[in-house]
Design an enzyme around this catalytic site. Sequence first.
Site, PDB file in Angstrom:
ATOM      1  N   SER A  50      -3.310   5.381  -7.885  1.00  0.00           N
ATOM      2  CA  SER A  50      -2.167   5.212  -6.997  1.00  0.00           C
ATOM      3  C   SER A  50      -0.681   5.685  -7.628  1.00  0.00           C
ATOM      4  CB  SER A  50      -1.951   3.615  -6.733  1.00  0.00           C
ATOM      5  OG  SER A  50      -1.423   3.175  -8.057  1.00  0.00           O
ATOM      6  N   ASP A  82      -4.809   8.270  -4.557  1.00  0.00           N
ATOM      7  CA  ASP A  82      -4.555   7.211  -3.665  1.00  0.00           C
ATOM      8  C   ASP A  82      -3.310   7.086  -3.038  1.00  0.00           C
ATOM      9  OD1 ASP A  82      -5.635   4.980  -2.173  1.00  0.00           O
ATOM     10  OD2 ASP A  82      -5.014   3.528  -3.497  1.00  0.00           O
ATOM     11  N   HIS A  83      -2.927   7.159  -1.565  1.00  0.00           N
ATOM     12  CA  HIS A  83      -1.974   7.177  -0.911  1.00  0.00           C
ATOM     13  C   HIS A  83      -0.764   8.288  -1.397  1.00  0.00           C
ATOM     14  CE1 HIS A  83      -3.026   3.902   1.496  1.00  0.00           C
ATOM     15  NE2 HIS A  83      -3.553   3.025   0.225  1.00  0.00           N
ATOM     16  N   GLU A 134      -4.717   9.385   6.478  1.00  0.00           N
ATOM     17  CA  GLU A 134      -4.596   8.023   7.013  1.00  0.00           C
ATOM     18  C   GLU A 134      -3.915   8.122   8.410  1.00  0.00           C
ATOM     19  OE1 GLU A 134      -3.307   5.021   4.585  1.00  0.00           O
ATOM     20  OE2 GLU A 134      -2.250   3.702   6.230  1.00  0.00           O
ATOM     21  N   HIS A 180      -3.918  -4.364   1.981  1.00  0.00           N
ATOM     22  CA  HIS A 180      -3.802  -4.176   0.622  1.00  0.00           C
ATOM     23  C   HIS A 180      -3.682  -5.783  -0.100  1.00  0.00           C
ATOM     24  CE1 HIS A 180      -3.213   0.120   1.727  1.00  0.00           C
ATOM     25  NE2 HIS A 180      -4.172   0.259   0.764  1.00  0.00           N
ATOM     26  N   GLY A 181      -4.235  -6.084  -1.249  1.00  0.00           N
ATOM     27  CA  GLY A 181      -3.684  -7.061  -1.763  1.00  0.00           C
ATOM     28  C   GLY A 181      -4.786  -8.117  -1.630  1.00  0.00           C
ATOM     29  N   GLY A 209      -8.012  -1.736   1.605  1.00  0.00           N
ATOM     30  CA  GLY A 209      -7.847  -3.045   1.466  1.00  0.00           C
ATOM     31  C   GLY A 209      -9.142  -3.872   1.399  1.00  0.00           C
ATOM     32  N   ASN A 230     -12.476   1.354  -0.565  1.00  0.00           N
ATOM     33  CA  ASN A 230     -11.543   1.219  -1.457  1.00  0.00           C
ATOM     34  C   ASN A 230     -11.425  -0.181  -2.323  1.00  0.00           C
ATOM     35  OD1 ASN A 230     -10.704   4.061  -0.949  1.00  0.00           O
ATOM     36  ND2 ASN A 230      -8.669   3.557  -0.712  1.00  0.00           N
TER      37      ASN A 230
HETATM   38  O1  G3H Z   1      -2.873   1.006  -2.376  1.00  0.00           O
HETATM   39  C1  G3H Z   1      -2.901   0.005  -2.810  1.00  0.00           C
HETATM   40  C2  G3H Z   1      -3.215  -0.088  -4.443  1.00  0.00           C
HETATM   41  O2  G3H Z   1      -3.631  -1.433  -4.355  1.00  0.00           O
HETATM   42  C3  G3H Z   1      -2.220   0.355  -5.382  1.00  0.00           C
HETATM   43  O3  G3H Z   1      -1.221  -0.679  -5.779  1.00  0.00           O
HETATM   44  O4  G3H Z   1       0.771   0.707  -6.404  1.00  0.00           O
HETATM   45  O5  G3H Z   1       0.468  -1.448  -7.543  1.00  0.00           O
HETATM   46  O6  G3H Z   1      -1.092   0.295  -7.988  1.00  0.00           O
HETATM   47  P1  G3H Z   1      -0.157  -0.230  -6.965  1.00  0.00           P
HETATM   48  P1  13P Z   2      -7.295  -3.500  -2.406  1.00  0.00           P
HETATM   49  O1  13P Z   2      -6.390  -3.656  -3.445  1.00  0.00           O
HETATM   50  O2  13P Z   2      -7.103  -4.719  -1.325  1.00  0.00           O
HETATM   51  O3  13P Z   2      -8.758  -3.504  -2.702  1.00  0.00           O
HETATM   52  O4  13P Z   2      -7.192  -2.275  -1.500  1.00  0.00           O
HETATM   53  C1  13P Z   2      -7.190  -1.155  -2.372  1.00  0.00           C
HETATM   54  C2  13P Z   2      -6.852   0.080  -1.618  1.00  0.00           C
HETATM   55  O5  13P Z   2      -6.912   0.340  -0.445  1.00  0.00           O
HETATM   56  C3  13P Z   2      -6.328   1.287  -2.434  1.00  0.00           C
HETATM   57  O6  13P Z   2      -5.966   2.369  -1.524  1.00  0.00           O
HETATM   58 ZN    ZN Z   3      -5.247   2.037   0.143  1.00  0.00          ZN
END
Ligand code: G3H
Ligand code: 13P
Ligand code: ZN
Length: 284
Positions: A50, A82-83, A134, A180-181, A209, A230
């Site tokens: 990420s 990711d993203h 996305e 997410h989270g 998520g 994910n």
């Molecule tokens: O897409 C969300 C992921 O959980 C990444 O989160 O920026 O805290 O690594 P992070």
């Molecule tokens: P979670 O942290 O909810 O598992 O989501 C992960 C995610 O979608 C990363 O792009």
């Molecule tokens: Zn994500």
Amino acid sequence: MPLVPMRGLLDKAQEGHYAVGAFNCNNMEIIQAIITAATAENAPVIVQASQGAIKYAGLEYITAMTKIAAQNTHVPVVLHIDHGTSFEQVMRCIREGFTSVMIDGSKLPLEENIALTKRVLDVARACGVSVEAELGKIGGTEDDITVSEKEAMYTDPEEAIYFAEQTGVDALAIAIGTAHGQYKGEPKLDFDRLAEIQKRVNVPIVLHGSSGVPDDAIRQAIALGVSKINIDTNIREAFMAGLKGALAKNPKEIDPRKVLGPAKEAMVEVIREKIRLFGSSGKA
Ligand code: G3H
Ligand code: 13P
Ligand code: ZN
């Protein structure tokens, strides 16, 4: 083996009615846990980084560690951003050796999201790199992109068809009720919407998520065509539980390896469980 692109793995997953796990990494222990778990399960796997991970560990470290880990296993490994937030950033990842990129234009108006995705695809195709986009807004906090749960908007099937036709993207992340989270309550997924999208869009579908989504809902999502799932939060939870458990046993411990080892073991267990749940065990 060397890192592989993502599209081929997702096509096989679609045909075989299973999903490939995409696990977020932030450091060496997490990368090792992901590869150890995938190797033990003989499963294809996606290691993803990420914005936060890149800021924390550095792009070069993540790339180098994942390449070495991939070289030392027989299972196919994808390295994916990711993203990804900008054209420039995903280009840096491609140059570094990532075999897959996500360009997240979900905050943009539809036509701008399409234009940005196509711009990335033009270069990625030439480099043999896969592209995830996305459509719709996934709730929770996405790195630098914060979308309040209130504003979270589900993916419109009509838009998904148009988006897929216009871009020819390799994988499409959709919003159907995950966030997410850590969830406060039990997430409710919009399976009718997922079925509608899957029926009409011939592109591998990605579920973000996914930590904290009940196993039955994950199985149903896979049955309805999700082929990349994910997971980040569940790995963090396992890491910290393993670490805290080791510290609780020996509060005077001064050797980081003595607490990071159990943290890694806890992550391997969780990742192996997810791989089995996704049905990708034995599919390497
Ligand atoms: O897409 C969300 C992921 O959980 C990444 O989160 O920026 O805290 O690594 P992070
Ligand atoms: P979670 O942290 O909810 O598992 O989501 C992960 C995610 O979608 C990363 O792009
Ligand atoms: Zn994500």
